[in-house]
Write an enzyme that holds these catalytic residues in place. Structure first.
Site: not given
Ligand code: FAD
Ligand code: SF4
Lengths: 570, 252
Positions: A500
């Site tokens: 987080h």
């Molecule tokens: C173990 C775990 C448990 C969690 N549990 C909860 C929960 O219960 N409740 C909750 O609210 N949240 C939880 N979270 C957090 C939640 O997963 C995130 O809030 C959410 O996935 C964020 O979405 P996002 O799109 O910002 O990032 P992500 O879903 O991580 O997606 C980012 C993507 O961008 C890609 N990327 C990054 N850099 C580059 C680049 N330079 N070029 C191309 N691609 C790139 C990555 O490969 C990834 O696929 C948890 C996280 C983890 C790790």
């Protein structure tokens, strides 16, 4: 020389939760969208043999390949930042779905208080409740303004909940599916907290209680309480994830293409706009330029900030002068809590990532802070995620950590230990921030993100107070031995805490106090958007993703509007 | 257990193979022979029927350690960390040493998914692993140090020591009292302890947790499809564990 590709309407950097939501909404609206994802394709079929603690939870099968890219870290400016060589404190995502594949599914709305935290604190407790070193600010948007987007995210995701939290913000509708099962372990918590005068409710969950078809026509199945949830993908398609919802929705339109193994290394700035992005194909090593009308950073907190930094868009935050907004207000969470050792054996190995009950009596400003030296608080929960034998070897105090006594005690207590835990909010602090590292680079020669972070006095006070509350609850639940969490020392990047991470690309009302406006549109480039928990001006007492999802829906609406009319959205 | 081809007592087994029971002192006998499980008839008969090989223990490749002595030191150390007792088998019978050997030969030992670019600096403990060494290199050095520490303290090889002597040495590692190069002995001990637990409790497909006995001791049922029908139950559910291999068989 980089090869220039055909221009598209929208390009997203990364395809996790935010990238998936932006793609679905924009593609449905007729825009041509490309998702550049550094990792590989994956789907439910990849999780048929996922019940493997060792591979997924211990060896981090689904997470970022740190040999290619990591961050550097130090506790304060006097230290030398060194690379996070192994995964630990947080588990960054990679591949289709991002961390949205291996998340738990706790799906919260932040409290109305969170969005106006500065105004409310000043009004209620005076301007000096916290010192000026805490960079507290309102988010520039209210809960009521964000409510429709929360509702949209919850309906897309089929969230299961009972809506019984007396402290929740006003809801326009109920949860789309009923709450999950209230198991005997949760009932213990319910009884104890009720007896203590609190108001327990079922934790809102993206492990769905019954089969559900979302408004986009995607099917989410019923959770089987299999106990391999957080850090795993779901083999039943029952944990709402981008690859079973928004990604297929976007693909069905015919307007969406995902390019895998595409690692974005730079945003191309052109005057007061951006022209597109540069990426490296991880397989061939070739460089490409993907021009786009709109660029959306959806690459999680770390890379959203880092890509802006390496592309020199916006002004880097400087803790000495206080100038600059990029990298500012990095926040995390503290985890007050208490462990209880019980006499009776319990079915602790059964469960689901977001199976739990919570109380909000000690969260936000739900209690009076006049007599305490901190603000905010934590949601306190009893979860039953399904605990597994490699990770879970609980022993009472004074037990050795190996050898025969350890073996006996850890085996005995594995099925007899419960934990009451809080997710403690953290407030932005002037010394906690992100910048670019000057020494270490990723596999493509791009500087790593540098994190300077430590716990604050506010964190310590909150942690101590909430740990006491957790202790009382677990005692009341009948634990024979209660072990409170130890007081906070320095933030340590080794043990897992939470994924987080927040801040760095915060939202706000003007370019002086934020990186993006309340549509997550960059102040310095109108066709550039950055969305995610990086937009949070501080971190609340819950998991982030309900709010991340809501912001992504709002961002998508902004992009669609911008594509028609151009200009600033505020 | 009957002393026949299908099921053989430990003593019977040792007699037949001509290994003196005394070699077991210290738990350091070649793990490959001792690490069988008396309940696992199939495996024992495999080892037994050497004349008419109709199958061998398939998960006991030695992929990392070349030297039996090193392997025995590793085995003895893991057994002290997770000893056999009245609850059930210890690390050796669970095949933990083989599990660790395999891990050291793969991604884990080579730190393949980790950031291993320099410069390498010691840093603060809050900054985590900063060694220039891979885990394979740390284990190689650590095992040699265990042995030299044993020689200098007791003039004996580690796997010939009494239990309390072994514990003394492992404690010295844990307390960071043994000088090592480019890594601390406390860090090596932490790796060793963690790897031992992993070997005791990972799915048997990885070569440890022999016969799922690690899981059985702990009442962990391994891979079960669903708990939806039983999670409401107040009573503790004792469930016979299942390995992921049951899924693989389904596909045949
Ligand atoms: C173990 C775990 C448990 C969690 N549990 C909860 C929960 O219960 N409740 C909750 O609210 N949240 C939880 N979270 C957090 C939640 O997963 C995130 O809030 C959410 O996935 C964020 O979405 P996002 O799109 O910002 O990032 P992500 O879903 O991580 O997606 C980012 C993507 O961008 C890609 N990327 C990054 N850099 C580059 C680049 N330079 N070029 C191309 N691609 C790139 C990555 O490969 C990834 O696929 C948890 C996280 C983890 C790790
Ligand atoms: S607990 Fe439920 S949602 Fe989580 S992986 Fe298992 S079946 Fe899927």
């Amino acid at each position: 020389m980089a090869k220039t590709l055909e221009k598209v309407d929208v390009v997203t950097v990364g395809v996790g939760w935010t990238g998936g939501i932006i793609a679905a909404e924009c593609a449905k609206a007729g825009l041509k969208v490309i998702g550049l994802e550094r990792g590989k394709e994956r789907s439910t079929a990849d999780f048929a043999q996922v019940h493997d603690e060792f591979r997924y939870a211990i060896r981090y099968e689904l997470m970022q390949d740190l040999s290619k890219e990591t961050i550097t870290f130090r506790n304060n400016r006097k230290q030398e930042a060194l690379p996070m060589r192994q995964m630990g404190s947080f588990l960054l995502g990679e591949n289709l779905g991002g961390a949205g594949t291996h998340w738990n599914g706790h799906t919260w709305r932040f409290l109305p208080y969170d969005f106006e935290i500065k105004s409310i604190t000043d009004k209620k407790y005076g301007k000096n409740k916290l010192s000026d070193d805490y960079l507290l600010q309102d988010w520039g948007i209210t809960y009521d303004e964000l409510e429709p987007y929360y509702d949209k995210f919850e309906k897309m995701a089929g969230i299961s909940g009972d809506g019984k939290n007396p402290f929740q913000g006003k809801r326009s509708d109920k949860y789309p599916t009923p709450a999950m099962k209230k198991t005997p372990i949760l009932q213990k918590f319910e009884k104890a907290t009720t007896d203590l005068g609190y108001s327990p409710f079922m934790l809102p969950s993206a492990n769905i209680s019954e089969p559900y078809k979302n408004p986009d026509g995607e099917q989410i199945n019923a959770c089987q309480y299999c106990g391999f949830c957080e850090r795993f993908g779901c083999e039943y398609g029952a944990k709402t994830s981008p690859e079973i919802t928004v990604v297929p929705t976007a693909r069905k339109t015919g307007n969406y293409e995902i390019r895998f193994h595409a690692n974005v290394v730079e945003i191309l700035k052109e005057g007061n706009k951006v022209a597109g992005v540069k990426y490296v194909d991880r397989v061939s090593g070739e460089e490409f330029i993907q021009p786009a009308e709109v660029v959306v950073l959806t690459s999680y907190v770390m890379n959203n900030a880092r890509l802006l930094m390496v592309s020199k868009i916006g002004e880097q935050y400087d803790p000495t002068t206080g100038r600059g907004t990029l990298g500012k207000n990095y926040c995390y969470q503290v985890l007050p809590g208490a462990t209880g050792f019980f006499d009776e054996q319990m079915n602790v190995f059964m469960g689901a990532g977001a199976l739990g009950m919570s109380i909000d009596d000690w969260n936000g400003d739900n209690f009076d802070h006049s007599d305490v030296d901190f603000i905010h608080g934590a949601s306190i929960s009893m979860t039953q995620p399904g605990v597994r034998p490699i990770q879970m070897n609980p022993v009472p105090p004074d037990t050795p950590t190996w050898g025969s006594d350890f073996k006996k005690a850890s085996i005995h207590n594995y099925t007899r230990t419960l934990n009451v835990g809080g997710q403690g909010a953290t407030m932005p602090y002037k010394e906690n921030y992100m910048s670019l590292d000057s020494v270490y680079k990723d596999a493509y020669g791009v500087p790593l993100l540098q994190l300077t972070y430590n716990f604050t006095e506010q964190d310590r006070a909150l942690h101590t107070y909430l740990t006491k509350k957790s202790e009382e609850i677990i005692k009341k639940m009948g634990a024979k031995t209660v072990v409170p969490g130890s007081p906070l020392t320095d933030y340590d990047i080794v043990p897992y805490q939470t994924t987080h991470n927040t801040g760095g690309t915060i939202m706000g009302t003007n370019p002086e106090n934020s990186v993006v406006n309340t549509y997550l549109q960059h102040w310095d480039a109108e066709n550039l958007f950055a969305v995610g928990a990086g937009n949070f001006a501080h971190n609340g007492g819950y998991n982030p993703n309900g709010t991340v999802g809501a912001l992504a829906y709002r961002c998508a609406e902004g992009i669609i509007k911008y594509s028609k009319n151009g200009g600033s959205l505020v | 257990m009957p002393d026949n081809e299908k099921g053989l007592s430990r003593r019977g087994f040792l007699k037949t193979t001509g290994i003196a029971a005394g070699a077991l002192v210290g738990g350091g006998l070649i793990g490959g022979l001792v690490g069988y499980n008396t309940k696992d008839n199939k495996q024992i008969s495999n080892v037994m029927t050497s004349g008419e090989q109709h199958g061998v223990a398939s998960s006991r490749a030695r992929m990392f350690f070349t030297n039996d002595k090193d392997f025995m030191i590793l085995s003895a150390a893991t057994e002290r960390i997770f000893p056999k007792d009245d609850l059930g088998p210890g690390a050796i019978e669970l095949d933990v040493p083989y599990f660790i050997d395999h891990q050291l030969a793969g991604n884990y030992g080579n730190n393949s998914k980790e950031y291993m670019q320099g410069p390498f600096k010691a840093g603060q403990s809050t900054q985590g692993y900063q060694s220039r060494l891979t885990r394979a290199e740390i284990f190689q050095q650590g095992i040699a140090k265990i042995e030299s520490e044993s020689q200098s303290r007791f003039k004996k090889g580690f796997s010939d020591l009494e239990n309390n002597q072994m514990d003394e040495i492992l404690t010295a590692f844990q307390k960071d009292e043994v000088p090592m190069t480019a890594v601390s002995s406390a860090f090596f001990f932490k790796l060793l302890r963690q790897a031992t637990l992993e070997g005791a409790y990972a799915d048997p497909l990885y070569g440890g947790n022999n016969n799922m006995d690690g899981w059985r001791m702990k009442n962990f049922p391994g891979h079960q499809g669903s708990y939806a029908q039983v999670i409401d139950k107040e009573a503790f559910q004792k469930i016979e564990p299942k390995s992921l291999s049951s899924m693989q068989n389904m596909q045949h």
